[in-house]
Design a protein around this motif. Structure first.
Motif, short mmCIF file in Angstrom:
data_model
loop_
_atom_site.label_atom_id
_atom_site.label_comp_id
_atom_site.label_asym_id
_atom_site.label_seq_id
_atom_site.Cartn_x
_atom_site.Cartn_y
_atom_site.Cartn_z
N ALA A 11 0.79 -1.23 0.00
CA ALA A 11 0.00 0.00 0.00
C ALA A 11 0.83 1.28 0.00
O ALA A 11 0.27 2.37 -0.05
CB ALA A 11 -0.95 -0.01 1.21
N GLY A 12 2.16 1.16 0.05
CA GLY A 12 3.00 2.36 0.14
C GLY A 12 2.90 3.22 -1.11
O GLY A 12 2.48 2.75 -2.18
N GLY A 14 5.41 4.72 -2.73
CA GLY A 14 6.53 4.56 -3.67
C GLY A 14 7.10 5.88 -4.15
O GLY A 14 7.49 6.02 -5.31
N THR A 15 7.19 6.86 -3.25
CA THR A 15 7.60 8.22 -3.67
C THR A 15 9.04 8.27 -4.18
O THR A 15 9.35 9.11 -5.02
CB THR A 15 7.45 9.23 -2.51
N ARG A 16 9.88 7.34 -3.72
CA ARG A 16 11.28 7.38 -4.18
C ARG A 16 11.39 6.97 -5.64
O ARG A 16 12.42 7.21 -6.26
CB ARG A 16 12.15 6.46 -3.30
N GLU A 27 5.30 -2.11 -6.94
CA GLU A 27 5.37 -3.58 -6.88
C GLU A 27 5.07 -4.21 -8.23
O GLU A 27 5.34 -5.38 -8.44
CB GLU A 27 4.40 -4.11 -5.82
N GLY A 98 2.50 3.60 7.39
CA GLY A 98 3.65 2.84 7.89
C GLY A 98 3.41 1.34 7.85
O GLY A 98 2.27 0.87 7.81
P1 UTP Z 1 8.52 1.33 1.85
O1 UTP Z 1 8.50 2.23 3.01
O2 UTP Z 1 9.82 1.01 1.21
O3 UTP Z 1 7.55 1.81 0.68
O4 UTP Z 1 7.72 0.02 2.25
P2 UTP Z 1 6.93 3.21 0.30
O5 UTP Z 1 6.44 3.95 1.48
O6 UTP Z 1 5.94 2.87 -0.76
O7 UTP Z 1 8.19 3.93 -0.37
P3 UTP Z 1 8.63 5.46 -0.45
O8 UTP Z 1 9.48 5.70 0.77
O9 UTP Z 1 7.40 6.33 -0.52
O10 UTP Z 1 9.44 5.52 -1.73
C1 UTP Z 1 8.05 -1.32 1.91
C2 UTP Z 1 6.79 -2.07 1.47
O11 UTP Z 1 5.74 -1.89 2.41
C3 UTP Z 1 4.57 -1.35 1.79
C4 UTP Z 1 5.04 -0.74 0.47
O12 UTP Z 1 4.03 -0.80 -0.50
C5 UTP Z 1 6.27 -1.59 0.11
O13 UTP Z 1 5.95 -2.68 -0.72
N1 UTP Z 1 3.93 -0.34 2.68
C6 UTP Z 1 4.66 0.68 3.19
C7 UTP Z 1 2.58 -0.46 2.96
O14 UTP Z 1 1.89 -1.41 2.51
N2 UTP Z 1 1.99 0.49 3.74
C8 UTP Z 1 2.68 1.54 4.27
O15 UTP Z 1 2.08 2.37 4.97
C9 UTP Z 1 4.05 1.63 3.98
#
Ligand code: UTP
Length: 285
Positions: A11-12, A14-16, A27, A98
């Motif tokens: 659910a992240g 993926g801002t990087r 993903e 998170g």
């Molecule tokens: P990351 O912290 O690397 O992913 O989480 P992010 O937040 O998508 O990345 P940035 O920092 O914005 O680039 C690792 C995994 O956990 C999931 C992400 O989708 C990723 O596969 N994740 C992370 C969640 O499901 N929920 C969250 O709140 C955070």
């Protein structure tokens, strides 16, 4: 294996990896021929984890489509996209708040049983694909651990990017964890053992997540909750990746590009050609 349930948080935001991830999940970016998350699902399936819950969010619907049947593609899908015996479940994380928060959504699904978590943006390759998870589950059950966590050795400079273990006693293929330190300065890191995207949890983790306050970025960090788990008197066991096992973390462009190069070089059909091409290119620079 007695543990059959796995959770893949996807659910992240993926801002990087923006702008690649502006309207598609990180993903689902391909490395080599397959989307990242497909390697994760295959690893879980090979380890006998047949019930898979995706914790999804906005703009992640293509993951559901990917693991669905695609009759319209007919025989264009040469190999099956995923093993037939798997069951997929989906739940949405309201806000990407998170990893700890994402995992808390799995409470009902896990039904008071231990379960595994595999990050949807990290691929483990090498050795026998599923061996790491199988080892982790076995150790978790033998040790009656609160959590069993995969660790990889990183360089001194890289400890600041990861959750780092402070081991209790000697470090062998597995070891007991005294504490976890999130992204320490190299001079303060108690080891170079970094958390490597695979976990097995006792259901007590849900209580630990509930008791853990949000971290610096306002997010519920699973590393903090594992420290809470330790304070609750539970044991955490670390399992080291073997020398022939490698974690590809595809969260940023540097690691994503490196992963793609490795997978392209390993491609059974085009690997040789890509190697020739790269030799030629590298001579030019
Ligand atoms: P990351 O912290 O690397 O992913 O989480 P992010 O937040 O998508 O990345 P940035 O920092 O914005 O680039 C690792 C995994 O956990 C999931 C992400 O989708 C990723 O596969 N994740 C992370 C969640 O499901 N929920 C969250 O709140 C955070």
């Amino acid at each position: 294996m007695s543990i059959t349930k796995a959770v893949i948080p996807v659910a992240g935001l993926g801002t990087r990896l923006l702008p690649a991830t502006k309207s598609q999940p990180k993903e689902m970016l391909p490395i080599g021929r397959k989307p990242i998350v497909q390697y994760v699902v295959e690893e879980l399936a090979e380890a006998g984890l047949d019930n898979i819950l995706f914790v999804t969010g906005q703009k992640k619907r293509s993951i559901e489509d990917h693991f669905d049947f695609s009759p319209e593609l007919g025989d264009k899908v040469i190999e099956r996209d995923f093993p037939e015996h798997l069951s997929f479940f989906y739940i949405r994380q309201t806000n990407p708040n998170g990893l700890g928060d994402a995992i808390s959504y799995a409470k009902k699904f896990t039904d008071d049983n231990s379960f595994t978590v595999a990050l949807g943006d990290s691929v483990i390759m090498g050795g026998d694909h599923s061996s790491l998870l199988k080892r982790m589950v076995e150790i978790h059950e033998n040790e009656k651990a609160g959590a069993t966590v995969a660790f990889m050795e990183v360089t001194e400079e890289d400890v600041r990017k990861y959750g780092i273990a402070k081991p209790k006693g000697r470090v062998g293929a597995s070891f007991e964890v005294e504490e976890l330190i999130e992204k320490p300065h190299p001079s303060e890191a108690p080891s170079r053992l970094a958390i490597a995207a695979r976990y097995v949890f006792d259901p007590a983790i849900f209580e630990a997540i509930k008791r853990t306050p949000a971290g610096r970025k306002g997010e519920l960090e699973i590393t903090d909750s594992m420290n809470t788990l330790l304070k609750m008197g539970k044991k955490i066991i670390g399992v080291k990746l073997r020398a022939d096992e490698h974690r590809y973390d595809v969260g940023g462009f540097e690691t994503y590009f490196k992963a793609f190069i490795d997978f392209a070089l390993d491609d059974p059909e085009y690997g040789y050609m890509i190697r020739q091409y790269m030799r030629k290119k590298l001579k030019e620079v």
